[in-house]
Design an enzyme around this catalytic site. Structure first.
Site, PDB file in Angstrom:
ATOM      1  NE  ARG A  86     -24.460  26.270   2.955  1.00 50.75           N
ATOM      2  CZ  ARG A  86     -23.946  26.417   4.169  1.00 50.75           C
ATOM      3  NH1 ARG A  86     -22.649  26.674   4.323  1.00 50.75           N
ATOM      4  NH2 ARG A  86     -24.711  26.296   5.232  1.00 50.75           N
TER       5      ARG A  86
ATOM      6  CB  SER B 234     -30.206  25.862   4.645  1.00 50.89           C
ATOM      7  OG  SER B 234     -29.804  25.993   5.966  1.00 50.89           O
TER       8      SER B 234
ATOM      9  CD  GLU C 277     -27.562  25.405   1.217  1.00 50.15           C
ATOM     10  OE1 GLU C 277     -27.372  26.371   1.954  1.00 50.15           O
ATOM     11  OE2 GLU C 277     -27.580  24.231   1.627  1.00 50.15           O
TER      12      GLU C 277
HETATM   13  N1  EPU Z   1     -34.247  32.778  12.311  1.00 48.91           N
HETATM   14  C1  EPU Z   1     -35.540  33.184  12.540  1.00 48.91           C
HETATM   15  N2  EPU Z   1     -36.568  32.323  12.215  1.00 48.91           N
HETATM   16  C2  EPU Z   1     -36.336  31.095  11.707  1.00 48.91           C
HETATM   17  C3  EPU Z   1     -35.009  30.692  11.456  1.00 48.91           C
HETATM   18  C4  EPU Z   1     -33.970  31.548  11.764  1.00 48.91           C
HETATM   19  O1  EPU Z   1     -35.797  34.282  13.004  1.00 48.91           O
HETATM   20  O2  EPU Z   1     -37.297  30.378  11.450  1.00 48.91           O
HETATM   21  C5  EPU Z   1     -33.149  33.668  12.698  1.00 48.91           C
HETATM   22  C6  EPU Z   1     -32.412  33.089  13.904  1.00 48.91           C
HETATM   23  O3  EPU Z   1     -32.992  33.496  15.106  1.00 48.91           O
HETATM   24  C7  EPU Z   1     -31.022  33.658  13.743  1.00 48.91           C
HETATM   25  C8  EPU Z   1     -30.856  33.762  12.232  1.00 48.91           C
HETATM   26  O4  EPU Z   1     -32.171  33.706  11.674  1.00 48.91           O
HETATM   27  O5  EPU Z   1     -30.934  34.943  14.278  1.00 48.91           O
HETATM   28  C9  EPU Z   1     -29.994  32.673  11.655  1.00 48.91           C
HETATM   29  O6  EPU Z   1     -30.543  31.408  11.952  1.00 48.91           O
HETATM   30  P1  EPU Z   1     -29.634  30.138  12.337  1.00 48.91           P
HETATM   31  O7  EPU Z   1     -28.593  30.527  13.300  1.00 48.91           O
HETATM   32  O8  EPU Z   1     -30.541  29.013  12.666  1.00 48.91           O
HETATM   33  O9  EPU Z   1     -28.811  29.778  11.049  1.00 48.91           O
HETATM   34  P2  EPU Z   1     -29.165  29.918   9.520  1.00 48.91           P
HETATM   35  O10 EPU Z   1     -28.565  31.164   8.960  1.00 48.91           O
HETATM   36  O11 EPU Z   1     -30.625  29.749   9.389  1.00 48.91           O
HETATM   37  C10 EPU Z   1     -27.047  28.713   8.590  1.00 48.91           C
HETATM   38  C11 EPU Z   1     -26.773  27.653   7.575  1.00 48.91           C
HETATM   39  C12 EPU Z   1     -27.030  26.266   8.139  1.00 48.91           C
HETATM   40  C13 EPU Z   1     -26.116  26.094   9.331  1.00 48.91           C
HETATM   41  C14 EPU Z   1     -26.408  27.228  10.355  1.00 48.91           C
HETATM   42  C15 EPU Z   1     -25.437  27.208  11.495  1.00 48.91           C
HETATM   43  C16 EPU Z   1     -27.165  28.608   5.387  1.00 48.91           C
HETATM   44  C17 EPU Z   1     -28.107  28.730   4.247  1.00 48.91           C
HETATM   45  N3  EPU Z   1     -27.588  27.877   6.408  1.00 48.91           N
HETATM   46  O12 EPU Z   1     -28.441  28.644   8.885  1.00 48.91           O
HETATM   47  O13 EPU Z   1     -26.690  25.312   7.158  1.00 48.91           O
HETATM   48  O14 EPU Z   1     -26.284  24.834   9.940  1.00 48.91           O
HETATM   49  O15 EPU Z   1     -26.257  28.503   9.727  1.00 48.91           O
HETATM   50  O16 EPU Z   1     -24.187  27.627  11.028  1.00 48.91           O
HETATM   51  O17 EPU Z   1     -26.062  29.163   5.339  1.00 48.91           O
HETATM   52  C18 EPU Z   1     -27.510  23.898   5.418  1.00 48.91           C
HETATM   53  O18 EPU Z   1     -26.804  24.552   4.624  1.00 48.91           O
HETATM   54  O19 EPU Z   1     -28.229  22.935   5.014  1.00 48.91           O
HETATM   55  C19 EPU Z   1     -27.554  24.282   6.813  1.00 48.91           C
HETATM   56  C20 EPU Z   1     -28.399  23.705   7.679  1.00 48.91           C
END
Ligand code: EPU
Length: 348
Positions: free
Chosen positions: A164, A233, A329
Site C-alpha cells: 500500500r 479496507s 488507508e
Molecule cells: N477477519 C475477521 N473478521 C472480520 C474481517 C476479517 O476475523 O470482520 C479475519 C479473516 O477471517 C481473515 C483475516 O481477518 O482471517 C483477513 O481478512 P481478509 O482475508 O478478508 O482480508 P483483509 O486482510 O481483511 C486484505 C486487504 C483487502 C484485500 C484482501 C484480500 C488490506 C488493508 N486489505 O483485507 O484490500 O481485498 O486482503 O487480499 O490490506 C482494500 O485495500 O480496500 C481492500 C479491500
C-alpha cells in the site's frame, strides 16, 4: 476545458461524503491538464487530483481546484513472445480494465478484479488483493512532474512499490499520473496462495475462473459502494516486528498473521476490529460493516466529522485491547485541498 464553481463531489467519492469544490474541472487530455494547472496558479489555488474517489476523505468545503482525471484509452505499445505492454489512460475504470485484459487473454491482474477506482490511482497505494499487487505488473508510470514542470515516465523500479505504498505517497503534491503502462503475460500464471482462494477456484484452473471467484469472494464480504458507501479496507493491516507480534499473540493465539520480508509480521486488522467488538457496530451515521469489520460504511449522509468520530472510536478500542494503533488507508484532505496526516497519535 470547462472550469465549474461550487461543485458537489458526493457522487465522485465512494464514501459519498458531502464535499463541495470551490473549483472543479474534468481533464480528458494532457493539454487540458496544463491549462488547469495554469488556472490554479493564476488564482493561487492548490490542486486536488480526483480519480475514482475510492480512497479519499474529503472535508465539506474545499477551497481549491479539483481536477478530475478522466484521460481515457488503452494503447498497445509492444509485444514479446511472453508479454504484451499496454499504456492505459489514468481515467479508465480499474475493474473494466481488468475484465478487458482477461477477455483479451492477457494475464496477471485477475486477482485484482472488482477493486473500485480508476487506473491512475492504482500505482499510488500499489493496490493489492489475494496475493497480487498492481506494482508487480506495472512497467512504468507516466506523470506530469510539478516540481520539474515537465511530463516524464517513471520506471517501476523507481516507484518504490511496497505494501500500500509508493513514491507517489511520499511526494503527493509532486506527481500527477496521466497514464500507467502494464506488462502482462500471454500465458496464465495463477496465484492461488491467499486464504480460501485455492479452494474456491477448485479444479477449473483458468484465469477466467480465478477472476470469477475473486469477484464472488469480494461480493460476499465487501459492500457495494452504490448501496453502502465505503472506501474499501478503511485501515491498513498493521506490520510489526516479530517480537512485538509474539507479545500480542501470546494472549491472542488465534490472530491471523502473515510473515513479511525483513522478519516483520502483518496482522489482520479486520480480526483486531472484530475482536474489539466493532464488527457491525455503528456510532451515529457511520459504522463498521457487518460482514467485514475492516470496511467503514457511511449509512446516513455523513460528513467527514462523523467518519472521524467512528474511526477514532475504533482505533481507541483496538489500541486498548491489543496495544496496536491502526492507521487509516484513505487519504485525508484539508479545506485547502492539501493532503494532511491523520491525527492518529495526538489523541492517545
Ligand atoms: N477477519 C475477521 N473478521 C472480520 C474481517 C476479517 O476475523 O470482520 C479475519 C479473516 O477471517 C481473515 C483475516 O481477518 O482471517 C483477513 O481478512 P481478509 O482475508 O478478508 O482480508 P483483509 O486482510 O481483511 C486484505 C486487504 C483487502 C484485500 C484482501 C484480500 C488490506 C488493508 N486489505 O483485507 O484490500 O481485498 O486482503 O487480499 O490490506 C482494500 O485495500 O480496500 C481492500 C479491500
Amino acid at each position: 476545458m470547462n472550469i465549474e464553481t461550487d461543485v458537489q463531489l458526493k457522487a465522485f467519492n465512494t464514501l459519498s461524503l458531502n464535499a463541495v469544490a470551490a473549483y472543479y474541472v474534468e481533464v480528458s487530455h494532457t493539454e487540458d491538464l496544463l491549462q488547469a494547472l495554469a488556472f490554479a496558479h493564476q488564482k493561487n489555488l492548490n490542486v486536488l487530483i480526483l480519480s475514482g474517489g475510492s480512497n479519499m476523505l474529503l472535508p465539506e468545503r474545499i477551497e481549491a481546484l479539483v481536477v478530475h482525471m478522466s484521460i481515457a484509452g488503452i494503447e498497445k505499445l509492444s509485444e514479446s513472445p511472453e508479454t504484451v505492454t499496454l499504456k492505459i489512460g489514468a481515467g479508465e475504470n480499474w475493474h473494466d480494465f481488468v475484465l478487458w485484459t482477461t477477455e483479451h487473454h492477457l494475464f496477471g491482474l485477475q486477482n485484482l478484479a472488482l477493486i473500485p477506482g480508476r487506473v491512475g490511482a492504482s500505482p499510488v497505494q500499489n493496490i493489492g488483493a489475494y496475493g497480487v499487487e498492481a506494482g508487480e505488473f506495472i512497467e512504468s508510470v507516466q506523470v506530469y512532474d510539478r516540481k520539474l514542470k515537465a511530463f516524464s515516465s517513471i520506471l517501476a523500479k523507481d516507484c518504490n512499490f511496497s505494501y500500500r505504498h509508493s513514491i507517489f505517497k511520499d511526494e503527493p503534491e509532486r506527481y500527477i499520473i496521466t497514464h500507467v503502462t502494464f506488462k502482462l503475460l500471454k500465458q496464465p500464471q495463477l496465484k492461488l496462495n491467499y486464504g480460501d482462494l485455492k479452494q474456491a477456484v477448485g479444479d477449473d484452473l483458468t484465469a477466467e475462473n480465478l477472476q470469477e471467484q475473486v469477484i464472488k469472494i469480494r461480493q460476499s464480504k465487501l459492500p457495494d459502494p452504490a448501496e453502502f458507501p465505503n472506501a474499501g479496507s478503511f485501515f491498513k493491516n498493521p506490520v510489526v516486528s516479530a517480537s512485538v507480534f509474539d507479545q500480542i499473540a501470546a494472549n491472542f493465539p488465534g490472530l491471523p498473521h502473515y510473515p513479511q520480508p525483513n522478519a516483520q509480521i502483518k496482522m489482520a486488522a479486520g480480526w483486531l476490529i472484530d475482536q474489539s467488538g466493532w464488527k457491525g457496530r455503528q456510532l451515529g451515521k457511520v459504522g463498521m460493516f457487518e460482514k467485514q469489520a475492516l470496511v467503514l460504511v457511511n449509512y446516513e449522509d455523513a460528513g467527514l466529522s462523523d467518519v472521524k468520530a467512528t474511526y477514532h472510536a475504533v482505533q481507541s478500542a483496538v489500541h486498548q485491547k491489543f496495544g496496536v494503533m491502526l492507521e487509516p488507508e484513505p487519504v485525508l484532505f484539508n479545506a485547502l485541498g492539501l493532503i494532511v496526516p491523520h491525527e492518529t497519535f495526538e489523541r492517545i
